[in-house]
Design a protein around this motif. Structure first.
Motif, short mmCIF file in Angstrom:
data_model
loop_
_atom_site.label_atom_id
_atom_site.label_comp_id
_atom_site.label_asym_id
_atom_site.label_seq_id
_atom_site.Cartn_x
_atom_site.Cartn_y
_atom_site.Cartn_z
N ALA A 67 93.20 -21.77 21.66
CA ALA A 67 94.24 -20.39 21.71
C ALA A 67 95.98 -20.93 21.63
N SER A 68 96.27 -21.80 22.49
CA SER A 68 97.80 -22.21 21.72
C SER A 68 98.17 -22.81 20.77
N ASP A 69 96.68 -23.15 19.60
CA ASP A 69 97.36 -24.52 18.90
C ASP A 69 98.27 -23.82 17.67
N PRO A 70 98.90 -23.76 16.74
CA PRO A 70 100.79 -23.38 16.08
C PRO A 70 99.60 -23.43 15.34
N ASN A 71 98.69 -24.09 14.92
CA ASN A 71 97.90 -23.27 13.34
C ASN A 71 97.40 -22.16 13.76
N PRO A 72 97.20 -20.91 13.28
CA PRO A 72 97.27 -18.87 13.55
C PRO A 72 95.99 -19.30 12.66
N LEU A 73 95.18 -20.10 12.11
CA LEU A 73 93.45 -20.02 11.92
C LEU A 73 92.98 -20.54 12.35
N VAL A 123 67.09 -25.65 19.42
CA VAL A 123 67.66 -26.10 19.28
C VAL A 123 68.34 -27.06 20.26
N SER A 124 67.69 -26.32 21.38
CA SER A 124 69.04 -25.98 22.33
C SER A 124 68.94 -27.70 23.27
N MET A 125 68.70 -28.29 23.02
CA MET A 125 68.60 -29.52 23.57
C MET A 125 69.66 -30.66 22.48
N LEU A 126 69.89 -29.80 21.73
CA LEU A 126 70.98 -30.60 20.80
C LEU A 126 72.73 -29.67 21.53
N PHE A 127 72.53 -29.38 22.38
CA PHE A 127 73.86 -28.28 22.92
C PHE A 127 74.53 -29.50 23.61
N THR A 128 74.63 -30.25 24.18
CA THR A 128 76.00 -31.18 24.38
C THR A 128 76.43 -31.99 23.32
N ASP A 129 74.87 -32.85 22.13
CA ASP A 129 75.58 -32.70 21.36
C ASP A 129 76.62 -32.36 20.85
N VAL A 130 76.41 -31.13 19.50
CA VAL A 130 76.96 -29.91 19.07
C VAL A 130 77.76 -29.89 19.91
N LEU A 131 78.30 -29.84 21.03
CA LEU A 131 80.21 -28.97 21.99
C LEU A 131 80.72 -30.71 21.94
N ASN A 132 79.95 -31.53 21.77
CA ASN A 132 80.71 -32.59 21.90
C ASN A 132 82.13 -32.48 20.33
N CYS A 133 81.40 -31.67 19.58
CA CYS A 133 81.61 -31.48 17.65
C CYS A 133 82.91 -31.30 17.72
N VAL A 134 83.40 -29.91 19.08
CA VAL A 134 83.78 -29.00 19.15
C VAL A 134 85.47 -29.63 19.29
N GLN A 135 85.61 -30.47 19.26
CA GLN A 135 86.91 -31.19 19.54
C GLN A 135 86.93 -32.35 18.25
N THR A 136 87.73 -31.41 17.14
CA THR A 136 88.11 -31.46 16.01
C THR A 136 89.25 -30.62 15.47
N GLY A 137 89.90 -31.67 14.71
CA GLY A 137 90.59 -30.81 13.91
C GLY A 137 90.30 -29.68 12.31
N ASN A 138 89.19 -30.10 12.85
CA ASN A 138 88.25 -29.50 10.89
C ASN A 138 88.00 -28.16 11.24
N ILE A 139 88.58 -27.10 10.83
CA ILE A 139 88.45 -25.57 11.36
C ILE A 139 86.68 -25.67 10.35
N GLU A 140 86.09 -25.44 10.14
CA GLU A 140 85.24 -25.61 8.51
C GLU A 140 84.02 -25.97 10.34
N LEU A 141 84.37 -27.22 10.26
CA LEU A 141 82.51 -27.15 11.63
C LEU A 141 83.27 -27.38 13.52
N LYS A 142 84.81 -26.70 13.65
CA LYS A 142 84.62 -26.11 14.75
C LYS A 142 84.59 -24.57 14.94
N LYS A 143 84.01 -24.18 13.34
CA LYS A 143 83.27 -22.97 13.18
C LYS A 143 82.67 -22.50 13.48
#
Length: 101
Positions: free
Chosen positions: A93-99, A45-65
């Motif tokens: 790394a500098s987010d105030p939320n420890p999670l 599923v490497s062809m979806l790399f950039t699509d998945v990578l774009n999902c990292v910019q979220t406040g949702n911890i589950e999605l981020k993990k």
């Protein structure tokens, strides 16, 4: 959830790509879970790399993990694209939320 491990049908990568770009958070989370499930059973599923990578910019911890799990798996095969995530890692790394840290 076993529903994420269903067999891959024709055009599913396109469907996953559309779901990854969805504005609905739950649709995005389910899409990343499907991608990781496919990755777990050995599908490329490497062809979806950039699509998945774009999902990292979220406040949702589950999605981020989930996105981090995907990145860890494909970082070696896509090192130049993985560099795009560095700014997000630094910001998290500098987010105030420890999670998130």
């Amino acid at each position: 959830d076993s529903r994420f491990f269903t067999t891959q049908k024709k055009g599913e990568m396109h469907e996953l790509r559309l779901e990854l770009h969805s504005t609905d958070r739950n649709t995005k989370v389910d899409a990343v879970k499907k991608v990781i499930a496919s990755m777990t059973v050995g599908k490329d599923v490497s062809m979806l790399f950039t699509d998945v990578l774009n999902c990292v910019q979220t406040g949702n911890i589950e999605l981020k993990k989930l996105v981090y799990l995907y990145l860890i798996n494909y970082a070696k095969s896509q090192p130049e694209l993985t560099l795009l995530a560095v700014n997000t890692f630094v910001k998290d790394a500098s987010d105030p939320n420890p999670l998130i840290r």
